[in-house]
Design a protein around this motif. Structure first.
Motif, PDB file in Angstrom:
ATOM      1  N   LEU A 116      53.907  47.715  46.664  1.00  0.00           N
ATOM      2  CA  LEU A 116      52.798  46.398  46.542  1.00  0.00           C
ATOM      3  C   LEU A 116      53.783  44.939  46.509  1.00  0.00           C
ATOM      4  O   LEU A 116      53.638  44.053  47.251  1.00  0.00           O
ATOM      5  CB  LEU A 116      52.084  46.405  45.390  1.00  0.00           C
ATOM      6  CG  LEU A 116      50.619  46.856  45.675  1.00  0.00           C
ATOM      7  CD1 LEU A 116      49.937  46.842  44.376  1.00  0.00           C
ATOM      8  CD2 LEU A 116      50.110  46.276  46.695  1.00  0.00           C
ATOM      9  N   VAL A 134      45.562  46.332  42.623  1.00  0.00           N
ATOM     10  CA  VAL A 134      45.595  46.241  43.963  1.00  0.00           C
ATOM     11  C   VAL A 134      44.453  44.944  44.353  1.00  0.00           C
ATOM     12  O   VAL A 134      45.070  44.416  45.390  1.00  0.00           O
ATOM     13  CB  VAL A 134      45.133  47.563  44.286  1.00  0.00           C
ATOM     14  CG1 VAL A 134      45.136  47.554  45.993  1.00  0.00           C
ATOM     15  CG2 VAL A 134      46.018  48.600  44.141  1.00  0.00           C
ATOM     16  N   ASP A 135      43.394  45.059  44.061  1.00  0.00           N
ATOM     17  CA  ASP A 135      42.610  44.105  44.276  1.00  0.00           C
ATOM     18  C   ASP A 135      42.234  42.715  43.597  1.00  0.00           C
ATOM     19  O   ASP A 135      41.594  42.731  42.457  1.00  0.00           O
ATOM     20  CB  ASP A 135      40.917  44.731  44.591  1.00  0.00           C
ATOM     21  CG  ASP A 135      40.725  44.991  46.244  1.00  0.00           C
ATOM     22  OD1 ASP A 135      41.067  45.891  46.665  1.00  0.00           O
ATOM     23  OD2 ASP A 135      40.403  43.878  46.638  1.00  0.00           O
ATOM     24  N   ALA A 169      40.273  34.072  43.506  1.00  0.00           N
ATOM     25  CA  ALA A 169      39.597  32.985  44.219  1.00  0.00           C
ATOM     26  C   ALA A 169      39.071  31.968  43.403  1.00  0.00           C
ATOM     27  O   ALA A 169      38.892  31.918  42.366  1.00  0.00           O
ATOM     28  CB  ALA A 169      38.786  33.770  45.287  1.00  0.00           C
ATOM     29  N   ARG A 200      38.441  36.091  52.314  1.00  0.00           N
ATOM     30  CA  ARG A 200      37.359  36.842  51.990  1.00  0.00           C
ATOM     31  C   ARG A 200      36.317  36.878  53.172  1.00  0.00           C
ATOM     32  O   ARG A 200      36.478  36.052  53.972  1.00  0.00           O
ATOM     33  CB  ARG A 200      36.576  35.684  50.938  1.00  0.00           C
ATOM     34  CG  ARG A 200      37.305  35.968  49.554  1.00  0.00           C
ATOM     35  CD  ARG A 200      36.423  34.825  48.701  1.00  0.00           C
ATOM     36  NE  ARG A 200      36.837  34.917  47.235  1.00  0.00           N
ATOM     37  CZ  ARG A 200      36.269  35.788  46.498  1.00  0.00           C
ATOM     38  NH1 ARG A 200      35.100  36.650  46.939  1.00  0.00           N
ATOM     39  NH2 ARG A 200      36.608  36.246  45.141  1.00  0.00           N
ATOM     40  N   ILE A 231      45.195  37.778  50.762  1.00  0.00           N
ATOM     41  CA  ILE A 231      44.377  37.480  49.287  1.00  0.00           C
ATOM     42  C   ILE A 231      44.483  38.922  48.739  1.00  0.00           C
ATOM     43  O   ILE A 231      44.229  39.114  47.553  1.00  0.00           O
ATOM     44  CB  ILE A 231      43.162  36.672  49.243  1.00  0.00           C
ATOM     45  CG1 ILE A 231      42.181  37.460  50.216  1.00  0.00           C
ATOM     46  CG2 ILE A 231      43.561  35.430  49.591  1.00  0.00           C
ATOM     47  CD1 ILE A 231      40.842  37.070  50.053  1.00  0.00           C
ATOM     48  N   SER A 232      44.794  40.148  49.584  1.00  0.00           N
ATOM     49  CA  SER A 232      44.660  41.264  49.028  1.00  0.00           C
ATOM     50  C   SER A 232      45.238  42.301  49.910  1.00  0.00           C
ATOM     51  O   SER A 232      45.474  42.096  50.918  1.00  0.00           O
ATOM     52  CB  SER A 232      42.994  41.738  48.877  1.00  0.00           C
ATOM     53  OG  SER A 232      43.094  43.299  48.768  1.00  0.00           O
ATOM     54  N   GLU A 257      41.846  39.577  44.652  1.00  0.00           N
ATOM     55  CA  GLU A 257      41.218  38.495  45.169  1.00  0.00           C
ATOM     56  C   GLU A 257      40.062  38.146  44.568  1.00  0.00           C
ATOM     57  O   GLU A 257      39.745  36.877  44.258  1.00  0.00           O
ATOM     58  CB  GLU A 257      40.932  38.737  46.712  1.00  0.00           C
ATOM     59  CG  GLU A 257      40.003  39.370  46.848  1.00  0.00           C
ATOM     60  CD  GLU A 257      39.939  40.942  47.366  1.00  0.00           C
ATOM     61  OE1 GLU A 257      39.547  41.330  48.292  1.00  0.00           O
ATOM     62  OE2 GLU A 257      40.695  41.411  46.632  1.00  0.00           O
ATOM     63  N   GLU A 258      39.142  39.141  43.687  1.00  0.00           N
ATOM     64  CA  GLU A 258      37.838  38.748  43.276  1.00  0.00           C
ATOM     65  C   GLU A 258      38.307  37.909  41.988  1.00  0.00           C
ATOM     66  O   GLU A 258      37.464  36.815  42.071  1.00  0.00           O
ATOM     67  CB  GLU A 258      37.154  40.004  42.605  1.00  0.00           C
ATOM     68  CG  GLU A 258      36.243  40.641  43.805  1.00  0.00           C
ATOM     69  CD  GLU A 258      37.062  41.496  44.945  1.00  0.00           C
ATOM     70  OE1 GLU A 258      36.680  41.515  45.923  1.00  0.00           O
ATOM     71  OE2 GLU A 258      38.217  41.451  44.539  1.00  0.00           O
TER      72      GLU A 258
END
Ligand code: FE2
Ligand code: FE2
Lengths: 98, 382
Positions: free
Chosen positions: A39, B375-376, B382, A20, A53-54, B378-379
């Motif tokens: 992916l 895709v995203d 975490a 982050r 993390i992404s 991490e939000e």
């Protein structure tokens, strides 16, 4: 059978966000038939030790790049504008926090 | 992980291991901190057609110890040298999975099995990083694999020796992965950007390979007499193949001069071999094993160990595929690739179906329907 079958798969560029607060950074590339497999492969190839993390995967053909041949003319506009840097300005003695 | 615990005695850090790891990190920092200020940049680029000026600019980049990047002009011979080295290296990673994979199903404990699986998976990854670096030079990786399957492409000679006992997996990793690190750490500063970046990743993972090999041998040398004998026997067989990994002596090496001038390579084969021997001796002492060379001794004057060089004629024969397991390795690689054809075909068919479906949906609704593939994450993760 030749290995050429795998070569028909498009090339994907892989970008990884390490944690982050950081931007995604280019990690490398891989071949995959579609974005889902790209992916998954990117996860297995570039984040086996918690490096990210992404992930972004981008078809390599979708990237437009500046040409190295015109590097200097292209970036020229920035070269002679040293006044854009704060260090361009001399400070009178004793002035701080500026 | 508790469920992976076994009754091994934890091994200490092998002497000399630290210095190599620090060198990898220094190479990474060096590349990141390279000044981007105009005064440090190479001279202005010439018109794209002037060969002489292009060469001069290339030479200036190399002389300034900066990186050549994929779209830069480069001499044909530089490109050919890189491709030869990348192909040989990538193939070694791919075929190099086999000697150890031979023991995955027979590893003595679950912990050792999990570690070995992770190591072999890493080697596949190394092959892929290197194919990706080679593809930035405009070649297709299928070319490499076809050449490999047809026996036109070489790989490191040690892979053509068999892994006869469990101790071979330890000796192979301690010695040949150890030799690979010594060989590869300087490549983290190679002049070709994609190669150098791939090597940083490779070397970090190799140091895990090296360590786990030492650790596996440590468990054996602190076990029963039979286990100690098995470790010693494996080391006796792997020592010279590991020394041979540094290639022919510099005096016979046809590629060294150009590779060093272009900073693709940074040290000669002989310098790297010496460095490896110097690192191994104290580690062997720590393990309590003997390196199979009666003439191995410290030379006070040189500040290095004297040692017996490997048999380079054998090296040449084994590289040509004459090793005990040579034909078997290439045949196995070809078989495995053919056996996986249905997976590649199925995933290509699945991708085509999804594309067709998405196109039909777009035509129907006039809207571009995105595919939710998370895709995203991490939000939420975490
Ligand atoms: Fe490797
Ligand atoms: Fe390795």
């Amino acid at each position: 059978m030749s290995t050429a079958d795998a070569a028909q798969w498009p090339l994907w560029e892989v970008f990884v966000r390490a944690r982050r607060g950081l931007a995604h950074v280019h990690a490398g590339s891989l071949h995959a038939p579609d974005e889902v497999m790209a992916l998954r492969n990117a996860r297995d190839l570039y984040t086996r030790r918690g490096e990210g993390i992404s992930l972004w995967v981008v078809p390599a053909t979708q990237i437009t790049a500046s040409s190295p041949d015109e590097r200097d003319p292209f970036f020229d506009p920035a070269a002679d504008k040293t006044y854009r840097h704060p260090t361009f300005f001399a400070l009178p003695e004793g002035v701080e926090h500026l | 992980m508790a469920q992976l615990a076994d009754n091994d005695i934890p091994a200490p850090e092998p002497p000399g291991h630290d210095a190599l790891v620090q060198e990898i990190e220094a190479a990474q920092r060096g590349a990141a901190q390279r000044p981007g200020r105009p005064e440090a940049a190479p001279p202005a680029p010439p018109a794209p057609h002037d060969e002489e000026e292009l060469q001069a600019r290339f030479d200036a980049v190399i002389a300034a110890d900066q990186k050549i990047e994929p779209r830069d002009w480069m001499p044909d011979a530089y490109r050919a040298t890189l491709l030869r080295q990348l192909a040989q290296h990538a193939n070694s990673e791919i075929v190099g999975m086999q000697p150890e994979a031979n023991w995955i199903s027979r590893a003595p404990t679950l912990k050792r099995k999990a570690i070995l699986l992770a190591k072999v998976q890493d080697e596949a990854g190394h092959g892929l990083y290197l194919y990706a670096a080679a593809e930035t030079l405009g070649v297709d990786r299928s070319q490499f694999l076809d050449d490999l399957d047809a026996g036109r492409q070489k790989y490191l000679s040690f892979i053509n020796y068999p892994t006869l006992t469990w101790a071979d997996t330890g000796a192979l990793a301690w010695l040949t992965d150890g030799a690979a690190i010594v060989n590869q750490v300087p490549l983290c500063r190679s002049s070709y950007g994609p190669y150098a970046r791939a090597m940083v990743r490779v070397c970090k993972e190799e140091s895990f390979h090296h360590r786990q090999g030492f650790d596996a041998l440590w468990a054996l040398t602190h076990g029963t007499d039979a286990q100690r004998a098995m470790a010693q026997d494996a080391i006796d067989r792997w020592w010279y193949p590991a020394l041979a990994m540094f290639g022919p002596p510099t005096r016979d090496s046809v590629h060294t001069e150009a590779s060093m001038r272009w900073r693709i390579k940074r040290f000669t084969n002989d310098e790297l071999r010496q460095r490896f021997v110097d690192i191994c001796v104290p580690q062997a002492e720590a393990l309590g094993v003997r390196l199979p060379d009666p003439d191995l001794r410290w030379n006070e004057e040189r500040g290095h160990y004297d040692f017996t060089e490997p048999d380079y004629d054998e090296l040449r024969r084994v590289i040509k595929g004459d090793g005990p397991a040579g034909r078997q390795r290439v045949a196995h690689r070809r078989r495995a690739h053919q056996a996986g054809a249905w997976v590649r075909e199925a995933s290509a068919a699945h991708a085509a179906k999804r594309r067709a479906r998405a196109a039909a949906d777009t035509a129907e609704t006039g809207a571009d329907i995105g595919v939710d593939i998370g895709v995203d994450t991490e939000e939420s993760a975490a």
